[in-house]
Write an enzyme that holds these catalytic residues in place. Structure first.
Site, short mmCIF file in Angstrom:
data_model
loop_
_atom_site.label_atom_id
_atom_site.label_comp_id
_atom_site.label_asym_id
_atom_site.label_seq_id
_atom_site.Cartn_x
_atom_site.Cartn_y
_atom_site.Cartn_z
N HIS A 124 0.82 -1.23 0.00
CA HIS A 124 0.00 0.00 0.00
C HIS A 124 0.85 1.27 0.00
O HIS A 124 0.32 2.36 -0.26
CB HIS A 124 -0.93 0.04 1.22
CG HIS A 124 -2.02 -0.98 1.19
ND1 HIS A 124 -2.84 -1.17 0.11
CD2 HIS A 124 -2.40 -1.91 2.12
CE1 HIS A 124 -3.69 -2.16 0.37
NE2 HIS A 124 -3.45 -2.62 1.58
N ASP A 160 -3.16 -10.38 -2.58
CA ASP A 160 -3.69 -9.89 -1.30
C ASP A 160 -5.16 -9.48 -1.52
O ASP A 160 -5.52 -9.06 -2.62
CB ASP A 160 -2.87 -8.69 -0.84
CG ASP A 160 -3.20 -8.24 0.58
OD1 ASP A 160 -2.45 -8.60 1.50
OD2 ASP A 160 -4.19 -7.50 0.76
N HIS A 162 -6.65 -6.96 -0.54
CA HIS A 162 -6.75 -5.52 -0.79
C HIS A 162 -5.93 -5.16 -2.03
O HIS A 162 -4.86 -5.72 -2.24
CB HIS A 162 -6.21 -4.73 0.41
CG HIS A 162 -6.87 -5.06 1.71
ND1 HIS A 162 -6.34 -5.94 2.61
CD2 HIS A 162 -8.05 -4.63 2.22
CE1 HIS A 162 -7.15 -6.05 3.66
NE2 HIS A 162 -8.20 -5.27 3.44
N ASP A 247 -5.17 -12.82 3.22
CA ASP A 247 -6.39 -12.32 3.85
C ASP A 247 -7.64 -12.55 2.99
O ASP A 247 -8.73 -12.13 3.36
CB ASP A 247 -6.24 -10.83 4.22
CG ASP A 247 -5.42 -10.03 3.24
OD1 ASP A 247 -5.10 -10.57 2.15
OD2 ASP A 247 -5.08 -8.88 3.54
#
Length: 308
Positions: A124, A160, A162, A247
């Site tokens: 990120h 991931d 996200h 995740d």
């Protein structure tokens, strides 16, 4: 396969606070699980070196380096999600240096592939800011390092849950780094629509696969087989770097996907089968995953395939 893993106990000293999901317990649970396997003792442990501070500028801007540099030995937070403690500066530099060390060991034929078991995670972190638990963009720093070492094409796959907004933003106008992300959408950080495809020379070198909440093995594997593997074979990279977040697992508390533990083994098999065809090397980077047992099981499933 000679698999090397980069790890340092300093990663456990990056203290995010009592209730933060990105805690040292994540790495402890992974290592406890790996130590119980028959093959972990045969893997090559690589003690990472800290990233030299000036190499932060290879993917982040000077202002970000200055902001990051002042956290040494301090406690605070970059934003509501992204705290740091007295040892976070060292942990982040070791995490960012881990990928480069793995690449160097691959180049010198000491290992064939690598995994960076690191925290803080990285995908990120954008050119100009830390966010989403990430201080420096570990995978982007390694990709850029490879380009400076004469590698012409790097493929980054981010599974991931996200979207890897930072990695996308850093290479958005590059035709040397192909970035692919599958992620729950719409969800944090809000980026990663199918229309984000790169710009300038990087047009069509960004591939986003936004997936609806509740997607599981079937949906993911469809895209791996029909979209991701073909894009990899067409791009013909010399390195495939994986932002390996776990995740998307059905037991993860932070997201709403429905992946099984075995899905991560299948993803890895499909990628290795593609890299074998094109002669590419693989390095994986730990990103998210917040149910401790699901995370440890899934990382082990991933590593078992990487280690052959």
């Amino acid at each position: 396969m000679k698999l090397g893993y980069a790890y340092d106990d300093t990663f456990l000293l990056h203290d995010t606070g009592t209730f933060h999901p990105e805690s040292p317990k994540r790495l402890e649970s992974i290592l406890n699980r790996l130590h119980k396997t028959s093959y972990f003792k045969d893997l090559h442990w690589i003690k990472p070196n800290k990233l030299p501070l000036e190499l932060i500028d290879s993917v982040h801007n000077h202002r970000h380096r200055e902001r990051f540099s002042v956290i040494q030995g301090k406690r605070g937070s970059f934003d509501g999600d992204t705290p740091y403690s007295e040892s976070s500066f060292d942990a982040a530099l070791l995490a960012a240096g881990s990928g480069m060390d793995l690449v160097n060991k691959i180049t010198s034929n000491e290992i064939e592939s690598g995994i960076a078991l690191v925290r803080p995670p990285g995908h990120h972190a954008e050119t100009g800011r830390s966010m989403g638990f990430c201080l420096l963009n570990n995978i982007a720093i390694t990709a850029n390092y490879l380009l400076t070492q004469g590698v012409e094409k790097v493929y980054i796959l981010d599974w991931d849950v996200h979207h890897g907004n930072g990695t996308q933003e850093i290479f958005y106008d590059s035709d040397k780094v192909f970035f692919t992300s599958l992620h729950q959408y719409p969800y944090y950080p809000g980026t990663g629509s199918v229309h984000e495809r790169g710009e300038g020379k990087g047009q069509n070198y960004t591939l986003n696969i936004p997936l609806a909440m509740g997607s599981g093995d079937k949906e993911y594997l469809h895209y791996f087989q029909e979209t991701i593997v073909p894009s990899m074979l067409e791009f013909q990279p010399e390195y495939v770097l994986i932002s390996a977040g776990f995740d998307g697992h059905r037991r993860d508390p932070l997201a709403g996907m429905n992946l099984s533990t075995n899905a991560f083994a299948e993803f890895t098999r499909l990628i290795l089968s593609a890299t074998k065809q094109i002669g590419a090397k693989t390095v994986s980077f730990l990103e998210g995953g917040y149910d401790l047992d699901a995370l440890a099981e899934s990382v082990e499933a991933h590593i078992a395939v990487l280690a052959g």
